[in-house]
Design a protein around this motif. Structure first.
Motif, mmCIF file in Angstrom:
data_model
loop_
_atom_site.group_PDB
_atom_site.id
_atom_site.type_symbol
_atom_site.label_atom_id
_atom_site.label_comp_id
_atom_site.label_asym_id
_atom_site.label_seq_id
_atom_site.Cartn_x
_atom_site.Cartn_y
_atom_site.Cartn_z
ATOM 1 N N TYR A 71 12.358 -1.647 10.494
ATOM 2 C CA TYR A 71 13.432 -2.115 9.612
ATOM 3 C C TYR A 71 12.887 -2.472 8.231
ATOM 4 O O TYR A 71 13.463 -2.089 7.210
ATOM 5 N N ILE A 72 11.780 -3.192 8.180
ATOM 6 C CA ILE A 72 11.194 -3.611 6.906
ATOM 7 C C ILE A 72 10.778 -2.389 6.087
ATOM 8 O O ILE A 72 11.047 -2.310 4.886
ATOM 9 N N ILE A 73 10.132 -1.419 6.729
ATOM 10 C CA ILE A 73 9.704 -0.206 6.010
ATOM 11 C C ILE A 73 10.910 0.564 5.494
ATOM 12 O O ILE A 73 10.934 1.002 4.340
ATOM 13 N N ILE A 108 0.877 -1.162 0.000
ATOM 14 C CA ILE A 108 0.000 0.000 0.000
ATOM 15 C C ILE A 108 0.916 1.214 0.000
ATOM 16 O O ILE A 108 2.070 1.125 0.410
ATOM 17 N N GLN A 109 0.418 2.319 -0.486
ATOM 18 C CA GLN A 109 1.212 3.542 -0.477
ATOM 19 C C GLN A 109 0.675 4.466 0.604
ATOM 20 O O GLN A 109 -0.530 4.681 0.710
ATOM 21 N N VAL A 110 1.586 4.981 1.393
ATOM 22 C CA VAL A 110 1.240 5.865 2.497
ATOM 23 C C VAL A 110 2.003 7.167 2.328
ATOM 24 O O VAL A 110 3.215 7.160 2.077
ATOM 25 N N GLN A 111 1.298 8.275 2.455
ATOM 26 C CA GLN A 111 1.958 9.577 2.361
ATOM 27 C C GLN A 111 2.337 10.032 3.769
ATOM 28 O O GLN A 111 1.517 10.024 4.681
ATOM 29 N N VAL A 112 3.597 10.411 3.923
ATOM 30 C CA VAL A 112 4.109 10.869 5.217
ATOM 31 C C VAL A 112 3.499 12.228 5.538
ATOM 32 O O VAL A 112 3.521 13.147 4.713
ATOM 33 N N GLU A 113 2.949 12.342 6.724
ATOM 34 C CA GLU A 113 2.386 13.602 7.210
ATOM 35 C C GLU A 113 3.389 14.258 8.164
ATOM 36 O O GLU A 113 4.282 13.596 8.695
ATOM 37 N N SER A 114 3.221 15.536 8.393
ATOM 38 C CA SER A 114 4.079 16.253 9.335
ATOM 39 C C SER A 114 3.975 15.591 10.714
ATOM 40 O O SER A 114 2.888 15.321 11.199
ATOM 41 N N GLY A 115 5.109 15.292 11.314
ATOM 42 C CA GLY A 115 5.132 14.665 12.634
ATOM 43 C C GLY A 115 5.201 13.148 12.595
ATOM 44 O O GLY A 115 5.405 12.508 13.627
ATOM 45 N N ASP A 116 5.011 12.547 11.425
ATOM 46 C CA ASP A 116 5.103 11.091 11.314
ATOM 47 C C ASP A 116 6.544 10.635 11.517
ATOM 48 O O ASP A 116 7.495 11.322 11.155
ATOM 49 N N THR A 117 6.687 9.461 12.093
ATOM 50 C CA THR A 117 7.976 8.798 12.219
ATOM 51 C C THR A 117 7.827 7.391 11.658
ATOM 52 O O THR A 117 6.711 6.907 11.452
ATOM 53 N N LEU A 118 8.949 6.728 11.419
ATOM 54 C CA LEU A 118 8.866 5.340 10.970
ATOM 55 C C LEU A 118 8.160 4.483 12.020
ATOM 56 O O LEU A 118 7.416 3.568 11.698
ATOM 57 N N TRP A 119 8.360 4.816 13.293
ATOM 58 C CA TRP A 119 7.713 4.060 14.370
ATOM 59 C C TRP A 119 6.198 4.244 14.341
ATOM 60 O O TRP A 119 5.445 3.283 14.474
ATOM 61 N N SER A 120 5.750 5.473 14.142
ATOM 62 C CA SER A 120 4.302 5.699 14.133
ATOM 63 C C SER A 120 3.654 5.082 12.897
ATOM 64 O O SER A 120 2.546 4.544 12.966
ATOM 65 N N ILE A 121 4.347 5.122 11.778
ATOM 66 C CA ILE A 121 3.830 4.507 10.554
ATOM 67 C C ILE A 121 3.787 2.987 10.713
ATOM 68 O O ILE A 121 2.796 2.341 10.361
ATOM 69 N N ALA A 122 4.852 2.417 11.274
ATOM 70 C CA ALA A 122 4.884 0.974 11.516
ATOM 71 C C ALA A 122 3.776 0.574 12.478
ATOM 72 O O ALA A 122 3.103 -0.444 12.288
ATOM 73 N N ASP A 123 3.563 1.383 13.506
ATOM 74 C CA ASP A 123 2.518 1.097 14.488
ATOM 75 C C ASP A 123 1.132 1.108 13.854
ATOM 76 O O ASP A 123 0.271 0.303 14.193
ATOM 77 N N GLN A 124 0.939 1.984 12.894
ATOM 78 C CA GLN A 124 -0.376 2.141 12.271
ATOM 79 C C GLN A 124 -0.641 1.111 11.170
ATOM 80 O O GLN A 124 -1.766 0.632 11.035
ATOM 81 N N TYR A 125 0.367 0.748 10.386
ATOM 82 C CA TYR A 125 0.132 -0.041 9.176
ATOM 83 C C TYR A 125 0.673 -1.469 9.208
ATOM 84 O O TYR A 125 0.255 -2.287 8.391
ATOM 85 N N MET A 126 1.591 -1.775 10.094
ATOM 86 C CA MET A 126 2.161 -3.120 10.129
ATOM 87 C C MET A 126 1.370 -3.985 11.114
ATOM 88 O O MET A 126 0.661 -3.461 11.973
ATOM 89 N N THR A 155 6.097 9.571 -0.204
ATOM 90 C CA THR A 155 5.260 8.381 -0.316
ATOM 91 C C THR A 155 6.084 7.155 0.029
ATOM 92 O O THR A 155 7.169 6.955 -0.521
ATOM 93 N N LEU A 156 5.574 6.356 0.952
ATOM 94 C CA LEU A 156 6.245 5.128 1.355
ATOM 95 C C LEU A 156 5.428 3.924 0.895
ATOM 96 O O LEU A 156 4.202 3.950 0.914
ATOM 97 N N LYS A 157 6.125 2.863 0.517
ATOM 98 C CA LYS A 157 5.485 1.584 0.222
ATOM 99 C C LYS A 157 5.512 0.747 1.502
ATOM 100 O O LYS A 157 6.564 0.577 2.096
ATOM 101 N N ILE A 158 4.340 0.267 1.890
ATOM 102 C CA ILE A 158 4.231 -0.576 3.078
ATOM 103 C C ILE A 158 3.782 -1.961 2.626
ATOM 104 O O ILE A 158 2.741 -2.095 1.984
#
Length: 86
Positions: free
Chosen positions: A61-63, A32-50, A79-82
């Motif tokens: 690490y995977i992201i 899936i493609q996720v657009q990074v928002e202001s304040g996002d971190t790899l940890w918060s994105i991983a927490d939300q989508y993984m 844009t990140l691929k998850i």
């Protein structure tokens, strides 16, 4: 009996050499493609989508490996691929 055994060994060798029995080649990783928002971190994105049962360090690490990026290189609008399944 010898002929049947010879045919079986030949068929097995041929499928192995040609890659017909390679399960990895039959599965395609989906993202899936996720657009990074202001304040996002790899940890918060991983927490939300993984997956919730996956270790967050592994998720981060995977992201980062999938997107060839690091936490310090994230920026809003990126844009990140998850991976859908890991």
């Amino acid at each position: 009996m010898f002929i049947v055994l010879t045919l079986l060994i030949t068929a097995t060798a041929a499928t192995t050499i040609l890659g017909f029995n390679n399960a990895d080649g039959m599965t395609k990783q989906e993202y899936i493609q996720v657009q990074v928002e202001s304040g996002d971190t790899l940890w918060s994105i991983a927490d939300q989508y993984m997956p919730a049962d996956m270790d967050r360090r592994e998720s981060v690490y995977i992201i980062s490996q999938t997107n060839e990026t690091s936490a310090s290189e994230l920026y809003p609008g990126q844009t990140l691929k998850i991976p859908v399944e890991v």
